[in-house]
Design an enzyme around this catalytic site. Sequence first.
Site: not given
Length: 290
Positions: A211, A209
């Site tokens: 973040d 991802d």
Amino acid sequence: MSKWVIGVIGGSGLYEIEGLENAETISVETPWGAPSDPLVKGQIGDVTLVFLPRHGKGHRLTPTAVPYRANIDALKRLGCTDVLSVSACGSLKEALAPGDFVMVDQFIDRTFAREKTFFGPGMVAHVSMADPVCSRLSGLAGDAAEQAGAKVHRGGTYIAMEGPQFSSRAESHLYRQWGCDVIGMTNMPEAKLAREAELPYATIAMVTDYDCWRDDSEAVSVSNVLEVMKNNTDKARQTLKALVGGLQGTERTASPQGIETCLDFAMITAPDARDPAVLAKLDAVAGRVL
């Protein structure tokens, strides 16, 4: 001929290794308590692998609750020559996209609730962490990841946060200002302890991802991480297969960084001031010098 015995610490999503021959499950008791789970030891050709799921089977342990000292002690006790960490992480750089692999070469430790050393009162030692990753092992793992079809970034700074919560946006922006590349919750104090145990250590950080620093995208959550994590785990399995395949028939020599003898220059406490009870707990990790 010196053989490779590679300890593999599996992070989120990687809970077993396939294809092990003569596999045996071993429960290890250490002076630091029980490791995260029983370890599985087996061979693929002439390479021995010792696998340990960092969070335990079923992912029972939070990042803070992982028994890092027991895990490294157990791997050393079972004869590991090297330790490869496979870890999920968040990206702090646009160029490091979900699904990419980062061969981390530096760490910033922002954890605060974990025991971070095997040493202490009665036996003090200071190991160097200037270059915390074994460049040889990292290079071999990076080559294997590329063979497995992963997009690999060589080098990067991993910031370790305590967790288990994900970052706030302010924290995420701060870590980007510091020049960090990826963020995770588990590689510290693991890397420090591996160095104290004179074990060459490397990390494959698998990006799941971005973040939460990208204001135009959804903040990180478990649900949107799981699908990427599954694909990453498949590539991680292929990476381990390629790594072991490349080591077949090769002789393991000492790390070019001298990691296996780093305690020669780390011991501070005078021999006559050393606590026998502390020394007894260090039988596996520091027995070579004690």
